[in-house]
Motif scaffolding. Sequence first.
Motif, PDB file in Angstrom:
ATOM      1  N   ALA A 151       5.965   2.548   5.923  1.00 30.95           N
ATOM      2  CA  ALA A 151       6.837   3.228   4.960  1.00 30.95           C
ATOM      3  C   ALA A 151       6.264   4.548   4.448  1.00 30.95           C
ATOM      4  O   ALA A 151       6.427   4.899   3.294  1.00 30.95           O
ATOM      5  CB  ALA A 151       7.197   2.292   3.801  1.00 30.95           C
ATOM      6  N   ASP A 152       5.614   5.296   5.335  1.00 31.38           N
ATOM      7  CA  ASP A 152       5.067   6.610   4.981  1.00 31.38           C
ATOM      8  C   ASP A 152       6.222   7.614   4.925  1.00 31.38           C
ATOM      9  O   ASP A 152       6.649   8.167   5.938  1.00 31.38           O
ATOM     10  CB  ASP A 152       4.023   7.040   6.010  1.00 31.38           C
ATOM     11  CG  ASP A 152       3.262   8.284   5.619  1.00 31.38           C
ATOM     12  OD1 ASP A 152       3.859   9.199   5.019  1.00 31.38           O
ATOM     13  OD2 ASP A 152       2.061   8.352   5.930  1.00 31.38           O
ATOM     14  N   VAL A 153       6.737   7.817   3.726  1.00 31.26           N
ATOM     15  CA  VAL A 153       7.924   8.631   3.514  1.00 31.26           C
ATOM     16  C   VAL A 153       7.737  10.069   4.017  1.00 31.26           C
ATOM     17  O   VAL A 153       8.677  10.677   4.539  1.00 31.26           O
ATOM     18  CB  VAL A 153       8.343   8.569   2.023  1.00 31.26           C
ATOM     19  CG1 VAL A 153       7.373   9.295   1.137  1.00 31.26           C
ATOM     20  CG2 VAL A 153       9.733   9.056   1.790  1.00 31.26           C
ATOM     21  N   LEU A 154       6.549  10.611   3.901  1.00 28.83           N
ATOM     22  CA  LEU A 154       6.294  11.982   4.339  1.00 28.83           C
ATOM     23  C   LEU A 154       6.358  12.098   5.867  1.00 28.83           C
ATOM     24  O   LEU A 154       7.024  12.988   6.406  1.00 28.83           O
ATOM     25  CB  LEU A 154       4.943  12.474   3.821  1.00 28.83           C
ATOM     26  CG  LEU A 154       4.544  13.891   4.211  1.00 28.83           C
ATOM     27  CD1 LEU A 154       5.589  14.915   3.765  1.00 28.83           C
ATOM     28  CD2 LEU A 154       3.176  14.237   3.637  1.00 28.83           C
ATOM     29  N   LEU A 155       5.684  11.199   6.561  1.00 27.75           N
ATOM     30  CA  LEU A 155       5.711  11.264   8.026  1.00 27.75           C
ATOM     31  C   LEU A 155       7.108  10.987   8.564  1.00 27.75           C
ATOM     32  O   LEU A 155       7.522  11.580   9.572  1.00 27.75           O
ATOM     33  CB  LEU A 155       4.684  10.299   8.629  1.00 27.75           C
ATOM     34  CG  LEU A 155       3.224  10.599   8.314  1.00 27.75           C
ATOM     35  CD1 LEU A 155       2.304   9.701   9.122  1.00 27.75           C
ATOM     36  CD2 LEU A 155       2.864  12.064   8.519  1.00 27.75           C
ATOM     37  N   HIS A 156       7.853  10.105   7.892  1.00 27.51           N
ATOM     38  CA  HIS A 156       9.223   9.829   8.333  1.00 27.51           C
ATOM     39  C   HIS A 156      10.111  11.059   8.168  1.00 27.51           C
ATOM     40  O   HIS A 156      10.924  11.363   9.052  1.00 27.51           O
ATOM     41  CB  HIS A 156       9.805   8.663   7.539  1.00 27.51           C
ATOM     42  CG  HIS A 156       9.124   7.362   7.809  1.00 27.51           C
ATOM     43  ND1 HIS A 156       9.515   6.187   7.223  1.00 27.51           N
ATOM     44  CD2 HIS A 156       8.063   7.046   8.604  1.00 27.51           C
ATOM     45  CE1 HIS A 156       8.734   5.202   7.631  1.00 27.51           C
ATOM     46  NE2 HIS A 156       7.837   5.708   8.466  1.00 27.51           N
ATOM     47  N   ALA A 157       9.963  11.785   7.079  1.00 28.30           N
ATOM     48  CA  ALA A 157      10.749  13.005   6.873  1.00 28.30           C
ATOM     49  C   ALA A 157      10.396  14.053   7.932  1.00 28.30           C
ATOM     50  O   ALA A 157      11.285  14.759   8.433  1.00 28.30           O
ATOM     51  CB  ALA A 157      10.515  13.560   5.466  1.00 28.30           C
TER      52      ALA A 157
ATOM     53  N   LYS B  98       0.847  -1.192   0.000  1.00 26.23           N
ATOM     54  CA  LYS B  98       0.000   0.000   0.000  1.00 26.23           C
ATOM     55  C   LYS B  98       0.881   1.240   0.000  1.00 26.23           C
ATOM     56  O   LYS B  98       1.983   1.238   0.542  1.00 26.23           O
ATOM     57  CB  LYS B  98      -0.904   0.006   1.232  1.00 26.23           C
ATOM     58  CG  LYS B  98      -1.921  -1.119   1.219  1.00 26.23           C
ATOM     59  CD  LYS B  98      -2.777  -1.094   2.456  1.00 26.23           C
ATOM     60  CE  LYS B  98      -3.802  -2.216   2.381  1.00 26.23           C
ATOM     61  NZ  LYS B  98      -4.684  -2.220   3.547  1.00 26.23           N
ATOM     62  N   LEU B  99       0.363   2.301  -0.602  1.00 28.68           N
ATOM     63  CA  LEU B  99       1.072   3.581  -0.622  1.00 28.68           C
ATOM     64  C   LEU B  99       0.458   4.485   0.445  1.00 28.68           C
ATOM     65  O   LEU B  99      -0.669   4.964   0.298  1.00 28.68           O
ATOM     66  CB  LEU B  99       0.979   4.240  -2.002  1.00 28.68           C
ATOM     67  CG  LEU B  99       1.684   5.590  -2.137  1.00 28.68           C
ATOM     68  CD1 LEU B  99       3.183   5.469  -1.828  1.00 28.68           C
ATOM     69  CD2 LEU B  99       1.469   6.157  -3.531  1.00 28.68           C
ATOM     70  N   TRP B 100       1.213   4.692   1.524  1.00 30.96           N
ATOM     71  CA  TRP B 100       0.797   5.581   2.602  1.00 30.96           C
ATOM     72  C   TRP B 100       1.591   6.872   2.505  1.00 30.96           C
ATOM     73  O   TRP B 100       2.819   6.851   2.447  1.00 30.96           O
ATOM     74  CB  TRP B 100       1.053   4.925   3.964  1.00 30.96           C
ATOM     75  CG  TRP B 100       0.097   3.822   4.265  1.00 30.96           C
ATOM     76  CD1 TRP B 100       0.288   2.490   4.032  1.00 30.96           C
ATOM     77  CD2 TRP B 100      -1.205   3.955   4.825  1.00 30.96           C
ATOM     78  NE1 TRP B 100      -0.837   1.793   4.428  1.00 30.96           N
ATOM     79  CE2 TRP B 100      -1.759   2.659   4.919  1.00 30.96           C
ATOM     80  CE3 TRP B 100      -1.958   5.047   5.256  1.00 30.96           C
ATOM     81  CZ2 TRP B 100      -3.033   2.436   5.428  1.00 30.96           C
ATOM     82  CZ3 TRP B 100      -3.227   4.811   5.768  1.00 30.96           C
ATOM     83  CH2 TRP B 100      -3.752   3.521   5.855  1.00 30.96           C
ATOM     84  N   LEU B 101       0.878   7.991   2.486  1.00 29.12           N
ATOM     85  CA  LEU B 101       1.504   9.314   2.473  1.00 29.12           C
ATOM     86  C   LEU B 101       0.742  10.250   3.401  1.00 29.12           C
ATOM     87  O   LEU B 101      -0.471  10.390   3.267  1.00 29.12           O
ATOM     88  CB  LEU B 101       1.486   9.921   1.061  1.00 29.12           C
ATOM     89  CG  LEU B 101       2.522   9.421   0.073  1.00 29.12           C
ATOM     90  CD1 LEU B 101       2.276  10.046  -1.290  1.00 29.12           C
ATOM     91  CD2 LEU B 101       3.912   9.737   0.559  1.00 29.12           C
ATOM     92  N   GLY B 102       1.447  10.849   4.322  1.00 26.26           N
ATOM     93  CA  GLY B 102       0.812  11.800   5.223  1.00 26.26           C
ATOM     94  C   GLY B 102      -0.315  11.206   6.038  1.00 26.26           C
ATOM     95  O   GLY B 102      -1.250  11.896   6.406  1.00 26.26           O
ATOM     96  N   GLY B 103      -0.215   9.900   6.314  1.00 27.94           N
ATOM     97  CA  GLY B 103      -1.232   9.220   7.120  1.00 27.94           C
ATOM     98  C   GLY B 103      -2.446   8.759   6.345  1.00 27.94           C
ATOM     99  O   GLY B 103      -3.410   8.276   6.935  1.00 27.94           O
ATOM    100  N   ILE B 104      -2.415   8.894   5.020  1.00 27.86           N
ATOM    101  CA  ILE B 104      -3.546   8.513   4.172  1.00 27.86           C
ATOM    102  C   ILE B 104      -3.108   7.443   3.192  1.00 27.86           C
ATOM    103  O   ILE B 104      -2.014   7.538   2.610  1.00 27.86           O
ATOM    104  CB  ILE B 104      -4.076   9.740   3.392  1.00 27.86           C
ATOM    105  CG1 ILE B 104      -4.710  10.742   4.366  1.00 27.86           C
ATOM    106  CG2 ILE B 104      -5.069   9.331   2.308  1.00 27.86           C
ATOM    107  CD1 ILE B 104      -5.207  11.998   3.699  1.00 27.86           C
ATOM    108  N   GLU B 105      -3.952   6.443   2.986  1.00 27.90           N
ATOM    109  CA  GLU B 105      -3.675   5.450   1.959  1.00 27.90           C
ATOM    110  C   GLU B 105      -4.069   6.038   0.603  1.00 27.90           C
ATOM    111  O   GLU B 105      -5.212   6.426   0.391  1.00 27.90           O
ATOM    112  CB  GLU B 105      -4.447   4.156   2.212  1.00 27.90           C
ATOM    113  CG  GLU B 105      -4.105   3.086   1.204  1.00 27.90           C
ATOM    114  CD  GLU B 105      -4.862   1.785   1.408  1.00 27.90           C
ATOM    115  OE1 GLU B 105      -4.815   0.941   0.490  1.00 27.90           O
ATOM    116  OE2 GLU B 105      -5.513   1.612   2.462  1.00 27.90           O
ATOM    117  N   ILE B 106      -3.107   6.111  -0.296  1.00 26.52           N
ATOM    118  CA  ILE B 106      -3.310   6.678  -1.624  1.00 26.52           C
ATOM    119  C   ILE B 106      -3.497   5.520  -2.610  1.00 26.52           C
ATOM    120  O   ILE B 106      -2.618   4.652  -2.705  1.00 26.52           O
ATOM    121  CB  ILE B 106      -2.097   7.532  -2.065  1.00 26.52           C
ATOM    122  CG1 ILE B 106      -1.723   8.569  -1.005  1.00 26.52           C
ATOM    123  CG2 ILE B 106      -2.342   8.148  -3.434  1.00 26.52           C
ATOM    124  CD1 ILE B 106      -2.732   9.653  -0.777  1.00 26.52           C
TER     125      ILE B 106
END
Length: 160
Positions: free
Chosen positions: A39-45, A19-27
């Motif tokens: 692996a939410d790259v945005l939240l990790h950054a 799944k693609l998770w970005l900013g806490g949302i599944e895209i």
Amino acid sequence: MSYRIGLGTDFHQLVFGKKLWLGGIEIPHSKGSLGHSDADVLLHAICDAMLGALNLGDIGIHFPDTDHSLKDIDSKILLKKTFQLIREKGFRIVNLDTVVCLEKPKIIAHTDGMRLIISEILDVSPGDISIKATTTEKLGFIGREEGIMAQAVVLLRKVD
């Protein structure tokens, strides 16, 4: 008043079957990020930016991929725990500026939702959070849709 600024960067490989998770949302997308957590790259950054601002190391020190209890963990939990560390040091967020670099999918329709989720966790207004997106114009591993990258800059203020 004391201010601190931090920069965070994160990369993840994109693969089928995740799944693609970005900013806490599944895209919705045919590929997702590969990682020990969701692996939410945005939240990790964002976590790395906050930790770096206060010289507290990075996300790998606090949440190592060798810790089996963190396998597939929701990155919103990591963001909450990171924010607790920041609050314990007596700091609050002034603003947060981020950019996600990916070729596909377009994320503009999801950024308001991401800002809302992140603002609730970090106890700031959604207006204090910027989420931008860019591509690499089909160059490199991001352009070939093999990976994704995010950067975040945070300004922290010492609370009196």
